[in-house]
Enzyme design. Structure first.
Site, PDB file in Angstrom:
ATOM      1  N   ASP A  34     -40.859 -49.228  -3.625  1.00 38.62           N
ATOM      2  CA  ASP A  34     -40.982 -49.113  -5.083  1.00 38.62           C
ATOM      3  C   ASP A  34     -41.855 -47.922  -5.450  1.00 38.62           C
ATOM      4  OD1 ASP A  34     -43.242 -50.524  -4.009  1.00 38.62           O
ATOM      5  OD2 ASP A  34     -43.781 -51.175  -6.036  1.00 38.62           O
TER       6      ASP A  34
ATOM      7  N   GLU B  24     -45.315 -52.834  -4.221  1.00 36.86           N
ATOM      8  CA  GLU B  24     -46.655 -52.405  -3.811  1.00 36.86           C
ATOM      9  C   GLU B  24     -47.441 -51.877  -4.998  1.00 36.86           C
ATOM     10  OE1 GLU B  24     -49.955 -49.919  -2.398  1.00 36.86           O
ATOM     11  OE2 GLU B  24     -48.255 -49.255  -3.615  1.00 36.86           O
TER      12      GLU B  24
END
Lengths: 406, 406
Positions: free
Chosen positions: A88, A159
């Site tokens: 991400d 994250e």
């Protein structure tokens, strides 16, 4: 967000073109990964494509938990190294789709051009944090079929958002065996230097209580904001420590990051909250760090409300815990750490450094696995609008890892 | 709000029943006024009814500006007294429609029952602030046809909300001649004592500036919240003055009422704002009060942004003015004030007191008209859910005013 994003250029699948040479293949793979939109909460599509890519590789055993992928070699080596990257990215700021800039392009930052003269530059969201490292790990997954250690590749989600959503955390809790190993490398951007361990962080409110009254009759109340003067005085009096752990230097920080109090412009405030963030070096456990702030037996834990500090910097004030993440020792005493650090130094001239921000290396540290950050791109460009990485960083990172693992 | 209010019991018009005796007539008129819903922004209906009532009285000349009514006698007296009441009330809290409680009713507060044994009690929104005084003024408007001084009745809107909406302020600006006079009485609740003058009030932000940075690298920024320690220290160091003006004692107050700062839990804050309220005694002008806080030549005025304090308590900090209202001297040197105060003391035993909260007496003071608060009901019950007034307070207030004016 994705509704206004031009996703027309997304590839149908990820591929490594083996016939064009390593630099061109790596840059092309990096551009493929960057062309797939994957802002946190919207990374499933990239996870699906990554899973399909990994499942084409016969030497890897692939498992999936949510949007986190774990792909392992099972070569019977006596040691296992974990290589992890999050898929991400933070929200885009006019920096998606990505661009591959030719040398001399005005979008190339001077520092990048000076460090990598004549190189093409990958520009856009995720260029440094951390799709360039993801691309290197995927390239190694495809091409490094006979490594010296067994390898575990981890590609995970969420994250860049709250820890409760973090895919690595979920796998560490649900399937700790999937990510077991003797050493872990997380591809956060370090310009291919070794950044070891990380400071821990705790956040908590320091609270004062007063008695509300109309401000025209202030003496009928008690001013909670005025009482916060002592909290701020103690913060100013505190000296932040600089601590050496395993030869790396960690700089601590104790700061109020938020303050709020009061109910109205004409009301004596009955509460004031100072939100404090303590970043502590890896010579301290979480419990030791908390004791320094609020006393060892304060009793304040996440979600259990307000407790009075029995000691430490904020003795006597109310404390409400908001967040806590342990520090991670750099693990420089591990032979695997030392050999990787030596190779990185030989290739880049960079000595290992302490990691100051909290990263997922601490999760491995909690599992007893020494871990470092090592990745392509400058950490100073992470999350920036003009995030970019010179393509030479991709071959540099890939070369260090391949040579260390071969 | 009015959509869920039971307005079925509202009277069609206001009337004074001359045949039932003064107490019954006053209580009945008070109940009529209270039965008309008139929360701020919704007082037009009550204004219309009040206007119709006043226009039936041939000895009064009635004018209207917005929802404010001015009704004057023109008897050629050498002095003129202004009698003012606001028609709006604060929002209802299950206290509309009103109730007329018989002695012994459990809704009657012990203090009210002890002070007025055996009396009926008017209960509900506006009972003390200030429909009981409004009813007394309307009763006098109808019955006091030959007063010693010329009289100006003012019934105005929007007292309970922001000053910019205040009907008395609008008339004072648009038609100052309408409310000219030698003395003014505002019917705010004082339990029929005289409350003279009022403290002034200024509100301003005291601002610190820092440099934002990630809290993991705090030394790259500068913490604006930590800098606010000195602001709070000076507030704690300040001693609130108690000042005697014309024999009345005013107690000052300097307080932070709000504090805010910070942009995120992990960001070194680049700004902190402490909202300060200074309530100052009527021995000081607005300019003098501001000079004590920020220096005489600071330059901070309403709406002109941030200026650095050149002196005073907050010397060196940024100042942004938010609100200012001058103090009002009690005018106890006026013969009209002294004679009213003497009569009120004879009837109630109460000496004149200083008004601490800011009220519209300051508007008259600015026009050069000595003004006091004098009204039925306890100021401590204003705005409360169980607002109430014993009917004896109505005749007490009416009697004092009638005898003083006859």
């Amino acid at each position: 967000m994705q509704d206004v994003i031009d996703r027309a250029g997304e590839p149908l699948k990820l591929t490594v073109d083996a016939g064009v040479g390593e630099q061109a293949a790596l840059t092309d793979l990096c551009m493929q990964v960057m062309r797939v939109y994957s802002v946190s909460d919207d990374e499933t599509h990239l996870t699906d494509m990554t899973e399909a890519f990994l499942r084409t590789l016969p030497h890897l055993d692939v498992q999936r938990h949510g949007d986190t992928l774990v792909a392992r070699t099972n070569l019977g080596r006596d040691r296992r190294v974990v290589l992890a990257g999050h898929l991400d990215v933070v929200p885009v700021i006019d920096n998606f789709p990505p661009k591959l800039l030719e040398p001399g392009d005005p979008l190339i930052l001077p520092g990048v051009a000076e460090a990598h003269p004549g190189e093409r530059v990958v520009w856009g969201r995720g260029a440094t944090d951390m799709k360039s490292s993801d691309a290197v790990l995927l390239y190694l997954a495809a091409t490094l079929t006979n490594p010296k250690y067994d390898l575990t590749y981890v590609f995970y989600d969420h994250e860049e958002v709250a820890a409760e959503k973090n895919g690595l955390r979920k796998v560490a809790e649900a399937h700790p065996d999937w990510i077991a190993g003797d050493f872990a490398i997380i591809g956060e951007p370090t310009s291919c230097g070794i950044e070891g361990g990380c400071n821990g962080t705790i956040r908590f409110d320091v609270v004062t209580h007063g008695i509300a009254a109309h401000s025209a009759r202030a003496w009928m109340g008690h001013n909670a904001i005025h009482d916060a003067a002592e909290i701020l005085r103690r913060l100013n009096e505190h000296t932040d420590a600089t601590v050496s752990v395993d030869g790396l230097v960690y700089r601590e920080g104790l700061n109020a990051t938020l303050i709020s109090g009061g109910k109205g412009t004409n009301v004596i405030p009955d509460e004031c909250r100072v939100h404090v963030n303590y970043r502590f070096a890896p010579d301290k456990s979480l419990a030791e760090a908390k004791a320094l702030m609020m006393g060892a037996d304060c009793g304040a834990e996440l979600g259990n409300g307000e407790h009075q500090a029995t000691g430490g910097v904020f003795e006597g004030f109310g404390i409400e815990m908001k967040d806590e993440s342990p520090s991670a020792r750099p693990g420089m005493d591990s032979e695997l750490t030392r050999s990787l650090a030596a190779l990185a130094k030989a290739r880049t001239g960079k000595d290992p450094e302490a990691k100051l921000g909290w990263t997922d290396v601490a999760r491995f540290s909690q599992l007893g696995v020494p871990a470092v950050n090592f990745g392509a791109g400058s950490p100073l460009l992470a999350h920036k609008h003009d995030e970019q990485v010179a393509e030479g960083e991709l071959t540099l990172m890939a070369g260090i890892l391949r040579d260390w693992l071969s």
